[in-house]
Scaffold this motif. Structure first.
Motif, short mmCIF file in Angstrom:
data_model
loop_
_atom_site.label_atom_id
_atom_site.label_comp_id
_atom_site.label_asym_id
_atom_site.label_seq_id
_atom_site.Cartn_x
_atom_site.Cartn_y
_atom_site.Cartn_z
N GLY A 95 95.43 4.01 -15.06
CA GLY A 95 94.65 2.70 -15.06
C GLY A 95 94.36 2.32 -13.61
O GLY A 95 94.95 2.79 -12.64
N PHE A 96 93.01 1.69 -13.50
CA PHE A 96 92.43 1.71 -12.18
C PHE A 96 92.09 0.02 -12.27
O PHE A 96 91.17 -0.27 -12.72
CB PHE A 96 91.26 2.35 -11.85
N ILE A 97 92.88 -0.89 -11.50
CA ILE A 97 92.30 -1.98 -10.93
C ILE A 97 91.40 -2.01 -9.68
O ILE A 97 92.12 -1.86 -8.81
CB ILE A 97 93.64 -3.18 -10.96
N GLY A 98 90.32 -2.28 -9.85
CA GLY A 98 89.18 -2.02 -8.95
C GLY A 98 88.54 -0.78 -9.04
O GLY A 98 88.99 0.17 -9.40
N ALA A 99 87.26 -1.02 -8.51
CA ALA A 99 86.49 0.18 -8.97
C ALA A 99 85.54 0.62 -7.90
O ALA A 99 84.21 0.96 -7.84
CB ALA A 99 85.68 -0.02 -10.25
N GLY A 100 86.08 0.34 -6.58
CA GLY A 100 85.41 0.72 -5.28
C GLY A 100 85.18 2.10 -4.95
O GLY A 100 85.51 3.04 -5.76
N ASN A 101 84.64 2.64 -3.75
CA ASN A 101 84.51 3.92 -3.39
C ASN A 101 85.63 4.64 -3.42
O ASN A 101 85.70 5.70 -4.03
CB ASN A 101 83.85 3.78 -1.97
N MET A 102 86.87 4.26 -3.10
CA MET A 102 88.03 4.97 -2.99
C MET A 102 88.36 5.49 -4.57
O MET A 102 88.89 6.40 -4.79
CB MET A 102 89.19 4.47 -2.29
N ALA A 103 88.51 4.52 -5.26
CA ALA A 103 88.97 4.54 -6.76
C ALA A 103 87.91 5.31 -7.35
O ALA A 103 88.59 6.48 -8.12
CB ALA A 103 88.97 3.29 -7.41
N ARG A 104 86.72 5.43 -7.19
CA ARG A 104 85.71 6.34 -7.65
C ARG A 104 86.09 7.85 -7.33
O ARG A 104 85.90 8.80 -8.06
CB ARG A 104 84.37 5.88 -7.53
N ALA A 105 86.24 7.86 -5.94
CA ALA A 105 86.45 9.40 -5.59
C ALA A 105 87.79 10.13 -6.14
O ALA A 105 87.61 11.08 -6.34
CB ALA A 105 86.62 9.09 -3.71
N ILE A 106 88.59 9.27 -6.35
CA ILE A 106 90.02 9.67 -6.85
C ILE A 106 89.40 10.11 -8.43
O ILE A 106 90.21 11.27 -8.70
CB ILE A 106 91.21 8.76 -7.01
N ILE A 107 88.97 9.22 -9.08
CA ILE A 107 88.54 9.25 -10.55
C ILE A 107 87.59 10.62 -10.46
O ILE A 107 87.83 11.70 -11.25
CB ILE A 107 87.86 8.20 -11.22
N ASN A 113 97.42 -0.48 -21.15
CA ASN A 113 97.08 0.91 -21.58
C ASN A 113 97.58 1.93 -20.97
O ASN A 113 97.55 3.27 -21.37
CB ASN A 113 95.33 0.92 -21.86
N ALA A 114 97.75 1.62 -19.64
CA ALA A 114 98.25 2.92 -18.76
C ALA A 114 99.59 3.26 -18.50
O ALA A 114 100.54 2.12 -18.55
CB ALA A 114 97.39 2.70 -17.45
N GLU A 115 99.78 4.66 -18.20
CA GLU A 115 101.18 4.88 -17.63
C GLU A 115 101.29 4.83 -16.23
O GLU A 115 102.31 4.54 -15.67
CB GLU A 115 101.46 6.15 -18.21
N ILE A 116 100.17 5.10 -15.40
CA ILE A 116 100.12 4.94 -13.85
C ILE A 116 98.98 3.90 -13.70
O ILE A 116 97.84 4.16 -14.04
CB ILE A 116 99.92 6.42 -13.47
N VAL A 117 99.26 3.00 -12.91
CA VAL A 117 98.47 1.94 -12.69
C VAL A 117 97.92 2.19 -11.01
O VAL A 117 98.82 1.89 -10.22
CB VAL A 117 98.81 0.60 -13.04
N PHE A 118 96.65 2.15 -10.77
CA PHE A 118 96.31 2.49 -9.39
C PHE A 118 95.74 0.90 -9.02
O PHE A 118 94.80 0.44 -9.73
CB PHE A 118 95.10 3.31 -9.27
N LEU A 119 96.15 0.42 -7.86
CA LEU A 119 95.69 -0.81 -7.37
C LEU A 119 94.68 -0.54 -6.43
O LEU A 119 95.23 0.26 -5.27
CB LEU A 119 97.05 -1.73 -6.72
N ALA A 120 93.67 -0.77 -6.38
CA ALA A 120 92.52 -0.51 -5.50
C ALA A 120 91.66 -1.41 -5.14
O ALA A 120 90.34 -1.68 -5.38
CB ALA A 120 91.49 0.74 -6.10
N VAL A 121 92.37 -2.62 -4.70
CA VAL A 121 91.73 -3.99 -4.19
C VAL A 121 91.61 -4.15 -2.86
O VAL A 121 92.49 -3.35 -2.28
CB VAL A 121 92.02 -5.05 -5.05
N LYS A 122 90.83 -5.22 -2.29
CA LYS A 122 91.19 -5.52 -1.07
C LYS A 122 92.38 -6.17 -0.75
O LYS A 122 93.03 -7.06 -1.85
CB LYS A 122 89.77 -6.29 -0.58
N PRO A 123 93.04 -6.15 0.42
CA PRO A 123 94.41 -6.86 0.63
C PRO A 123 94.44 -8.21 0.37
O PRO A 123 95.42 -8.71 -0.01
CB PRO A 123 94.65 -6.58 2.26
N ILE A 124 93.10 -8.90 0.73
CA ILE A 124 93.21 -10.19 0.72
C ILE A 124 93.31 -11.05 -0.83
O ILE A 124 93.79 -11.85 -1.14
CB ILE A 124 91.86 -11.02 1.41
#
Length: 265
Positions: free
Chosen positions: A4-16, A61-72
């Motif tokens: 699972g990916f919370i956030g869909a910025g450049n880094m999340a997309r690069a990983i996917i 839905n996910a077994e591993i959840v990636f947090l890919a949001v801004k720190p703020i």
């Protein structure tokens, strides 16, 4: 393995993109949500991912959840999904800069949360990334191995203490931008002497690529390799001396100093 990916910025997309390209996952294994609906829905459609209506649906839905949001916004996002995390207890993999494992657990209001902190760079997209990882105390060896294995498939990994993550940001996270700038400066020099920009950029980029591979494969230090290229009284020595006269090494170190200082704020 459902990711699972919370956030869909450049880094999340690069990983996917990298994991799909390496056939470690398929699009149907990925659940994604972002605050920017039009952006993440079109990306999900393009890659065959599962778009979710909320961050909690990602966790559900996910077994591993990636947090890919801004720190703020990371604290608010984690509070939003805290109930679902406590119910299901998936592994949380955070790529949020400057937010520690302890702070992530506090934001979840869930001391038993299984948290891994990572810092990848954008080159994971082409299978040549560099990723730092640190597991929290609740993460099992098997869980940590699974996450590390994902990033081993799209580059190299190193385990390090959280206190060193800011240094890693400078050396690997931000440095692709500095290398791009170096390549562009080299290619502009080629244009100065009559080459077209595309040809000059290809020459410079391949030279940097080959040199980096040489460093990784050689038993010598980078400075020893510098000496190997330099003939007494030759063109390379002349160029190096000119670069040092204008502060090449100092400017690189100062640039990384500024990156580390900014990340620690």
């Amino acid at each position: 393995m459902k990711l699972g990916f919370i956030g869909a910025g450049n880094m999340a997309r690069a990983i996917i993109n990298g994991l799909i390209a390496e056939q470690k996952i398929s699009g149907e294994d990925v659940y994604i949500h972002s605050a920017h609906k039009s952006s993440y829905e079109s990306y999900a459609k393009e890659k065959g991912l599962n778009p979710c209506e909320s961050n909690s649906d990602v966790v559900k839905n996910a077994e591993i959840v990636f947090l890919a949001v801004k720190p703020i916004v990371s604290k608010d996002v984690l509070e939003e999904v805290s109930t679902e995390f406590e119910r299901k207890n998936p592994v949380l993999v955070s790529m949020v800069t400057g937010v520690s494992i302890a702070e992530l657990a506090d934001a979840l209001h869930f001391p038993a949360a299984k948290i891994i902190r990572i810092m990848p760079n954008v080159n994971v997209e082409i299978g040549e990334g560099m990723t730092a990882l640190k597991a929290g105390k609740k993460v099992t060896e098997t869980e940590f191995s699974e996450v590390t294995g994902l990033f081993d498939s799209i580059g190299k990994t190193t385990e390090m203490e959280e206190k060193d993550f800011s240094t890693f940001v400078a050396l690997a996270g931000s440095s692709p931008a500095y290398v791009y700038l170096f390549i562009d400066a080299m290619s502009r020099s080629g244009v100065k002497y009559g080459l077209n920009k595309r040809q000059a950029t290809e020459i410079a980029a391949q030279a940097v690529l080959g040199s980096a591979l040489k460093v990784l494969e050689a038993s010598k230090s980078p400075m020893d390799l510098v000496d190997d290229v330099c003939s007494p009284g030759g063109t390379t020595v002349a160029g190096l001396l000119a670069m040092e006269e204008y502060g090449f090494t100092t400017s690189v170190i100062k640039g990384l100093d500024a990156t580390v200082a900014k990340d620690k704020k």
